[in-house]
Design an enzyme around this catalytic site. Structure first.
Site, mmCIF file in Angstrom:
data_model
loop_
_atom_site.group_PDB
_atom_site.id
_atom_site.type_symbol
_atom_site.label_atom_id
_atom_site.label_comp_id
_atom_site.label_asym_id
_atom_site.label_seq_id
_atom_site.Cartn_x
_atom_site.Cartn_y
_atom_site.Cartn_z
ATOM 1 N N HIS A 34 0.812 -1.228 0.000
ATOM 2 C CA HIS A 34 0.000 0.000 0.000
ATOM 3 C C HIS A 34 0.842 1.272 0.000
ATOM 4 O O HIS A 34 0.346 2.333 -0.366
ATOM 5 C CB HIS A 34 -0.947 -0.002 1.210
ATOM 6 C CG HIS A 34 -1.983 -1.081 1.130
ATOM 7 N ND1 HIS A 34 -2.975 -1.089 0.182
ATOM 8 C CD2 HIS A 34 -2.166 -2.205 1.860
ATOM 9 C CE1 HIS A 34 -3.739 -2.170 0.339
ATOM 10 N NE2 HIS A 34 -3.258 -2.862 1.342
ATOM 11 N N GLN A 140 0.271 -14.164 3.762
ATOM 12 C CA GLN A 140 -0.894 -13.661 4.500
ATOM 13 C C GLN A 140 -2.095 -14.586 4.284
ATOM 14 O O GLN A 140 -2.285 -15.139 3.201
ATOM 15 C CB GLN A 140 -1.257 -12.251 4.034
ATOM 16 C CG GLN A 140 -0.362 -11.196 4.645
ATOM 17 C CD GLN A 140 -0.992 -9.807 4.586
ATOM 18 O OE1 GLN A 140 -0.540 -8.970 3.841
ATOM 19 N NE2 GLN A 140 -2.022 -9.560 5.398
ATOM 20 N N GLU A 142 -5.785 -13.890 4.076
ATOM 21 C CA GLU A 142 -6.772 -12.803 4.037
ATOM 22 C C GLU A 142 -7.755 -12.987 2.881
ATOM 23 O O GLU A 142 -8.447 -12.060 2.504
ATOM 24 C CB GLU A 142 -6.087 -11.436 3.963
ATOM 25 C CG GLU A 142 -5.124 -11.269 2.815
ATOM 26 C CD GLU A 142 -4.496 -9.881 2.754
ATOM 27 O OE1 GLU A 142 -4.786 -9.010 3.571
ATOM 28 O OE2 GLU A 142 -3.684 -9.682 1.820
ATOM 29 N N ASP A 168 -8.928 -7.494 5.297
ATOM 30 C CA ASP A 168 -9.295 -8.090 4.006
ATOM 31 C C ASP A 168 -10.049 -9.403 4.199
ATOM 32 O O ASP A 168 -10.965 -9.704 3.424
ATOM 33 C CB ASP A 168 -8.043 -8.305 3.147
ATOM 34 C CG ASP A 168 -7.609 -7.003 2.484
ATOM 35 O OD1 ASP A 168 -8.485 -6.302 1.948
ATOM 36 O OD2 ASP A 168 -6.420 -6.682 2.519
HETATM 37 C C1 3PY Z 1 -5.504 -6.765 6.526
HETATM 38 O O1 3PY Z 1 -6.031 -6.709 7.632
HETATM 39 O O2 3PY Z 1 -6.095 -7.026 5.462
HETATM 40 C C2 3PY Z 1 -4.078 -6.555 6.425
HETATM 41 O O3 3PY Z 1 -3.500 -6.827 5.409
HETATM 42 C C3 3PY Z 1 -3.406 -5.992 7.624
HETATM 43 O O4 3PY Z 1 -2.225 -5.451 7.371
HETATM 44 MG MG MG Z 2 -4.716 -6.946 3.736
#
Ligand code: 3PY
Ligand code: MG
Length: 241
Positions: A34, A140, A142, A168
């Site tokens: 980001h 991640q 998400e 996310d």
């Molecule tokens: C989210 O919460 O989607 C993130 O990527 C946090 O950094």
């Molecule tokens: Mg995120």
């Protein structure tokens, strides 16, 4: 293992990093998903974080071989990889980011060893072994796809842990930003259990102090607390109250 606290670096600037690194955080995530930072700027932020004895992690925009190699070669100690939607992306991440026997990272003693000046950078086998230990790979969780396969993803050799993106993930689950929602909490518990069953670290983002406390009480190994810009904004707003 010690529970660690980090934060997200969005503001940019060497002075900002110097201040954050003096705060006593365990790590700082330079956010290239980001934040609009060039590779050169990121290398400088990494140097400044190291001077402040804080581990520099980088969230990369996507797990391409080029991005993984560049960020590791300039000294990122951990990579956080967003938006994982299939297992192959994670296998590729390990292939690009770890040396044999775990992966096939391209070999070049670089600024992590001061271009080979450090003793452990001179012996190729020692360099590869030590680098595999020092560099952490955190896909991640998400997306719904990552959640569905989380046990398999967490068990992949070379994955050091899973970093949960609750924001996310909540959006993907149709409960946008409802971080207290029982369905999101159940998903978070499942990911935590998958990490620990595989002997891996469980990391999560928390936007509020009370969430951080709850996650640590649940057994999370690490919480990335807040974004620098929002913390600064809140601090000034509180001063002006
Ligand atoms: C989210 O919460 O989607 C993130 O990527 C946090 O950094
Ligand atoms: Mg995120």
């Amino acid at each position: 293992m010690k529970q660690t606290v980090g934060t997200f670096f969005e503001l940019g600037g060497r002075n900002t990093m110097e201040v954050l690194a003096a705060a006593g955080l365990d790590y700082i995530v330079i956010d290239r998903e980001h934040g609009c930072f060039s590779a050169e700027e990121t290398a400088d932020y990494i140097r400044v974080a190291e001077l402040g004895n804080t581990l520099p992690y980088v969230r990369i925009p996507a797990g391409s071989r080029t991005e993984v190699l560049h960020m590791l070669d300039i000294g990122a100690r951990g990579l956080i990889v967003p938006n994982i939607t299939d297992i192959q992306q994670v296998k590729d991440l390990v292939e690009y980011g770890k040396f044999p026997p775990l992966g096939k990272r391209g070999y070049c003693p670089n600024r992590t060893t001061v271009y080979g000046a450090k003793e452990w950078g001179r012996n190729p086998l020692a360099y590869m072994k030590e680098t595999n230990r020092r560099v952490k790979l955190y896909p991640q969780c998400e997306t719904l796809e990552a959640l569905e396969h989380i046990e398999e993803i967490a068990a992949i050799d070379g994955v050091d842990g899973i970093f949960i993106g609750p924001l996310d993930l909540s959006i993907a689950m149709g409960i946008p930003l409802q971080t207290d929602h029982p369905d999101l909490q159940a998903a978070i518990s499942r990911i935590l259990a998958a990490c620990h069953a595989a002997g891996k670290e469980a990391l999560i983002f928390a936007g509020r102090k009370e969430d951080e406390e709850r996650y640590f009480a649940q057994g999370f190994d690490s919480v990335a607390l807040g974004l620098d810009a929002m913390i600064l904004l809140d601090a000034y707003r509180n001063l002006l109250k």
